[in-house]
Design a protein around this motif. Structure first.
Motif, PDB file in Angstrom:
ATOM      1  N   SER A  83       0.824  -1.210   0.000  1.00 29.09           N
ATOM      2  CA  SER A  83       0.000   0.000   0.000  1.00 29.09           C
ATOM      3  C   SER A  83       0.858   1.260   0.000  1.00 29.09           C
ATOM      4  CB  SER A  83      -0.935   0.012   1.210  1.00 29.09           C
ATOM      5  OG  SER A  83      -1.889  -1.016   1.105  1.00 29.09           O
ATOM      6  N   ILE A  84       1.935   1.249   0.742  1.00 30.79           N
ATOM      7  CA  ILE A  84       2.840   2.409   0.752  1.00 30.79           C
ATOM      8  C   ILE A  84       3.482   2.596  -0.619  1.00 30.79           C
ATOM      9  CG2 ILE A  84       5.028   3.261   1.693  1.00 30.79           C
ATOM     10  CD1 ILE A  84       4.139   2.099   4.405  1.00 30.79           C
ATOM     11  N   ILE A  85       3.884   1.494  -1.244  1.00 31.73           N
ATOM     12  CA  ILE A  85       4.447   1.579  -2.595  1.00 31.73           C
ATOM     13  C   ILE A  85       3.429   2.146  -3.578  1.00 31.73           C
ATOM     14  CG2 ILE A  85       5.263   0.181  -4.539  1.00 31.73           C
ATOM     15  CD1 ILE A  85       6.649  -1.610  -2.414  1.00 31.73           C
ATOM     16  N   LEU A  86       2.174   1.720  -3.480  1.00 34.88           N
ATOM     17  CA  LEU A  86       1.129   2.244  -4.368  1.00 34.88           C
ATOM     18  C   LEU A  86       0.863   3.728  -4.128  1.00 34.88           C
ATOM     19  CD1 LEU A  86      -1.382  -0.743  -4.403  1.00 34.88           C
ATOM     20  CD2 LEU A  86       0.067   0.059  -6.273  1.00 34.88           C
ATOM     21  N   VAL A  87       0.941   4.163  -2.878  1.00 34.58           N
ATOM     22  CA  VAL A  87       0.782   5.593  -2.588  1.00 34.58           C
ATOM     23  C   VAL A  87       1.920   6.390  -3.226  1.00 34.58           C
ATOM     24  CG1 VAL A  87       0.878   7.322  -0.748  1.00 34.58           C
ATOM     25  CG2 VAL A  87      -0.592   5.344  -0.491  1.00 34.58           C
ATOM     26  N   ILE A  88       3.126   5.897  -3.102  1.00 34.00           N
ATOM     27  CA  ILE A  88       4.282   6.597  -3.682  1.00 34.00           C
ATOM     28  C   ILE A  88       4.167   6.639  -5.199  1.00 34.00           C
ATOM     29  CG2 ILE A  88       6.783   6.475  -4.025  1.00 34.00           C
ATOM     30  CD1 ILE A  88       6.925   5.360  -1.111  1.00 34.00           C
ATOM     31  N   ILE A  89       3.777   5.530  -5.814  1.00 38.16           N
ATOM     32  CA  ILE A  89       3.608   5.496  -7.270  1.00 38.16           C
ATOM     33  C   ILE A  89       2.547   6.487  -7.710  1.00 38.16           C
ATOM     34  CG2 ILE A  89       2.774   4.079  -9.190  1.00 38.16           C
ATOM     35  CD1 ILE A  89       4.213   1.710  -7.860  1.00 38.16           C
ATOM     36  N   SER A  90       1.406   6.487  -7.040  1.00 38.00           N
ATOM     37  CA  SER A  90       0.339   7.414  -7.438  1.00 38.00           C
ATOM     38  C   SER A  90       0.729   8.860  -7.144  1.00 38.00           C
ATOM     39  CB  SER A  90      -0.976   7.066  -6.752  1.00 38.00           C
ATOM     40  OG  SER A  90      -0.869   7.226  -5.362  1.00 38.00           O
ATOM     41  N   TRP A  91       1.482   9.079  -6.084  1.00 39.84           N
ATOM     42  CA  TRP A  91       1.934  10.429  -5.743  1.00 39.84           C
ATOM     43  C   TRP A  91       2.875  10.969  -6.813  1.00 39.84           C
ATOM     44  CZ3 TRP A  91       5.812  11.529  -1.262  1.00 39.84           C
ATOM     45  CH2 TRP A  91       5.890  12.905  -1.047  1.00 39.84           C
ATOM     46  N   LYS A  92       3.697  10.089  -7.394  1.00 46.15           N
ATOM     47  CA  LYS A  92       4.640  10.515  -8.430  1.00 46.15           C
ATOM     48  C   LYS A  92       4.014  10.506  -9.830  1.00 46.15           C
ATOM     49  CE  LYS A  92       8.150  10.968  -5.683  1.00 46.15           C
ATOM     50  NZ  LYS A  92       8.772  12.230  -5.424  1.00 46.15           N
ATOM     51  N   ALA A  93       3.176   9.537 -10.140  1.00 48.00           N
ATOM     52  CA  ALA A  93       2.663   9.365 -11.503  1.00 48.00           C
ATOM     53  C   ALA A  93       1.482  10.280 -11.820  1.00 48.00           C
ATOM     54  CB  ALA A  93       2.256   7.915 -11.726  1.00 48.00           C
ATOM     55  N   LEU A  94       0.599  10.492 -10.889  1.00 47.32           N
ATOM     56  CA  LEU A  94      -0.601  11.268 -11.195  1.00 47.32           C
ATOM     57  C   LEU A  94      -0.331  12.744 -11.478  1.00 47.32           C
ATOM     58  CD1 LEU A  94      -3.128   9.446  -8.890  1.00 47.32           C
ATOM     59  CD2 LEU A  94      -2.847   9.232 -11.340  1.00 47.32           C
ATOM     60  N   PRO A  95       0.613  13.405 -10.808  1.00 48.98           N
ATOM     61  CA  PRO A  95       0.940  14.776 -11.227  1.00 48.98           C
ATOM     62  C   PRO A  95       1.501  14.837 -12.655  1.00 48.98           C
ATOM     63  CG  PRO A  95       1.672  14.442  -9.003  1.00 48.98           C
ATOM     64  CD  PRO A  95       1.225  13.106  -9.519  1.00 48.98           C
ATOM     65  N   ILE A  96       2.242  13.808 -13.060  1.00 47.75           N
ATOM     66  CA  ILE A  96       2.732  13.754 -14.437  1.00 47.75           C
ATOM     67  C   ILE A  96       1.543  13.680 -15.399  1.00 47.75           C
ATOM     68  CG2 ILE A  96       4.041  12.342 -16.085  1.00 47.75           C
ATOM     69  CD1 ILE A  96       5.840  11.561 -13.677  1.00 47.75           C
ATOM     70  N   TYR A  97       0.553  12.892 -15.044  1.00 46.50           N
ATOM     71  CA  TYR A  97      -0.665  12.801 -15.853  1.00 46.50           C
ATOM     72  C   TYR A  97      -1.376  14.159 -15.917  1.00 46.50           C
ATOM     73  CZ  TYR A  97      -5.466  11.695 -17.088  1.00 46.50           C
ATOM     74  OH  TYR A  97      -6.697  11.678 -17.669  1.00 46.50           O
ATOM     75  N   MET A  98      -1.416  14.865 -14.791  1.00 45.66           N
ATOM     76  CA  MET A  98      -2.062  16.184 -14.770  1.00 45.66           C
ATOM     77  C   MET A  98      -1.362  17.146 -15.716  1.00 45.66           C
ATOM     78  SD  MET A  98      -2.930  16.778 -10.732  1.00 45.66           S
ATOM     79  CE  MET A  98      -2.875  18.512 -10.918  1.00 45.66           C
ATOM     80  N   VAL A  99      -0.045  17.201 -15.677  1.00 49.09           N
ATOM     81  CA  VAL A  99       0.710  18.105 -16.549  1.00 49.09           C
ATOM     82  C   VAL A  99       0.485  17.741 -18.009  1.00 49.09           C
ATOM     83  CG1 VAL A  99       3.046  18.799 -17.212  1.00 49.09           C
ATOM     84  CG2 VAL A  99       2.424  18.661 -14.807  1.00 49.09           C
ATOM     85  N   LYS A 100       0.494  16.454 -18.316  1.00 47.21           N
ATOM     86  CA  LYS A 100       0.256  15.998 -19.681  1.00 47.21           C
ATOM     87  C   LYS A 100      -1.138  16.412 -20.160  1.00 47.21           C
ATOM     88  CE  LYS A 100      -0.398  11.680 -21.990  1.00 47.21           C
ATOM     89  NZ  LYS A 100      -0.372  10.242 -21.857  1.00 47.21           N
ATOM     90  N   THR A 101      -2.132  16.280 -19.307  1.00 44.82           N
ATOM     91  CA  THR A 101      -3.502  16.665 -19.650  1.00 44.82           C
ATOM     92  C   THR A 101      -3.602  18.165 -19.852  1.00 44.82           C
ATOM     93  OG1 THR A 101      -4.366  14.817 -18.376  1.00 44.82           O
ATOM     94  CG2 THR A 101      -5.897  16.594 -18.907  1.00 44.82           C
ATOM     95  N   MET A 102      -2.957  18.940 -18.994  1.00 49.07           N
ATOM     96  CA  MET A 102      -3.032  20.389 -19.114  1.00 49.07           C
ATOM     97  C   MET A 102      -2.313  20.892 -20.365  1.00 49.07           C
ATOM     98  SD  MET A 102      -2.667  21.365 -15.082  1.00 49.07           S
ATOM     99  CE  MET A 102      -2.187  23.007 -15.367  1.00 49.07           C
ATOM    100  N   LYS A 103      -1.261  20.188 -20.792  1.00 48.20           N
ATOM    101  CA  LYS A 103      -0.567  20.596 -22.007  1.00 48.20           C
ATOM    102  C   LYS A 103      -1.393  20.318 -23.261  1.00 48.20           C
ATOM    103  CE  LYS A 103       4.177  20.347 -20.374  1.00 48.20           C
ATOM    104  NZ  LYS A 103       5.473  19.691 -20.478  1.00 48.20           N
ATOM    105  N   LYS A 104      -2.261  19.308 -23.197  1.00 48.82           N
ATOM    106  CA  LYS A 104      -3.108  18.991 -24.343  1.00 48.82           C
ATOM    107  C   LYS A 104      -4.173  20.051 -24.578  1.00 48.82           C
ATOM    108  CE  LYS A 104      -4.709  14.942 -23.342  1.00 48.82           C
ATOM    109  NZ  LYS A 104      -5.368  13.639 -23.358  1.00 48.82           N
ATOM    110  N   LEU A 105      -4.632  20.682 -23.505  1.00 49.65           N
ATOM    111  CA  LEU A 105      -5.714  21.648 -23.614  1.00 49.65           C
ATOM    112  C   LEU A 105      -5.173  23.036 -23.959  1.00 49.65           C
ATOM    113  CD1 LEU A 105      -7.791  20.545 -20.549  1.00 49.65           C
ATOM    114  CD2 LEU A 105      -8.281  20.067 -22.934  1.00 49.65           C
ATOM    115  N   ASP A 106      -5.939  23.770 -24.700  1.00 46.68           N
ATOM    116  CA  ASP A 106      -5.560  25.125 -25.081  1.00 46.68           C
ATOM    117  C   ASP A 106      -6.318  26.097 -24.166  1.00 46.68           C
ATOM    118  OD1 ASP A 106      -4.544  27.288 -26.371  1.00 46.68           O
ATOM    119  OD2 ASP A 106      -5.935  27.173 -28.060  1.00 46.68           O
ATOM    120  N   TYR A 107      -5.637  26.643 -23.189  1.00 47.46           N
ATOM    121  CA  TYR A 107      -6.282  27.554 -22.244  1.00 47.46           C
ATOM    122  C   TYR A 107      -6.329  28.991 -22.755  1.00 47.46           C
ATOM    123  CZ  TYR A 107      -6.304  23.970 -18.668  1.00 47.46           C
ATOM    124  OH  TYR A 107      -6.537  22.823 -17.952  1.00 47.46           O
ATOM    125  N   PHE A 108      -5.666  29.290 -23.836  1.00 52.23           N
ATOM    126  CA  PHE A 108      -5.602  30.662 -24.305  1.00 52.23           C
ATOM    127  C   PHE A 108      -6.533  30.905 -25.457  1.00 52.23           C
ATOM    128  CE2 PHE A 108      -1.476  29.605 -22.487  1.00 52.23           C
ATOM    129  CZ  PHE A 108      -1.453  30.516 -21.462  1.00 52.23           C
TER     130      PHE A 108
END
Length: 108
Positions: A83-108
């Protein structure tokens, strides 16, 4: 259930809430969802969740909470470690997913 088993059980569920709870903020990073996509996503996730729960009750004979209690009794350190390993993985991987998603969208 003794104090150690109960402590392991609670810690497993708290960590479970953490690594699945991190999914929500990462998915709110700006994904565009149509109503059709939302309904299909809901139906698929509901079916998978119901299938998962029914698998535990019908095939294995116990519910998810009972299996967690048995896991906390027999394999407490292993379950907490995973469970601790899964928390660390999600803590590191999900922000990367957020940045990738935000780069796909055109906010301007």
């Amino acid at each position: 259930m003794d104090l150690f088993t109960y402590s392991a059980f609670v810690l497993i569920w708290i960590l479970y809430a953490l690594y699945f709870g991190m999914i929500m903020p990462s998915s709110d990073a700006g994904d565009y969802h149509t109503p059709t996509k939302m309904v299909v996503s809901f139906l698929i996730s509901f079916s998978l969740g119901l299938g998962f729960i029914l698998f535990f009750y019908q095939v294995l004979g116990y519910g998810i909470v009972a299996w967690t209690i048995m896991l906390a009794q027999d394999w407490a350190f292993v379950a907490i470690g995973i469970s601790i390993i899964l928390v660390i993985i999600s803590w590191k991987a999900l922000p990367i997913y957020m940045v990738k998603t935000m780069k796909k969208l055109d906010y301007f």
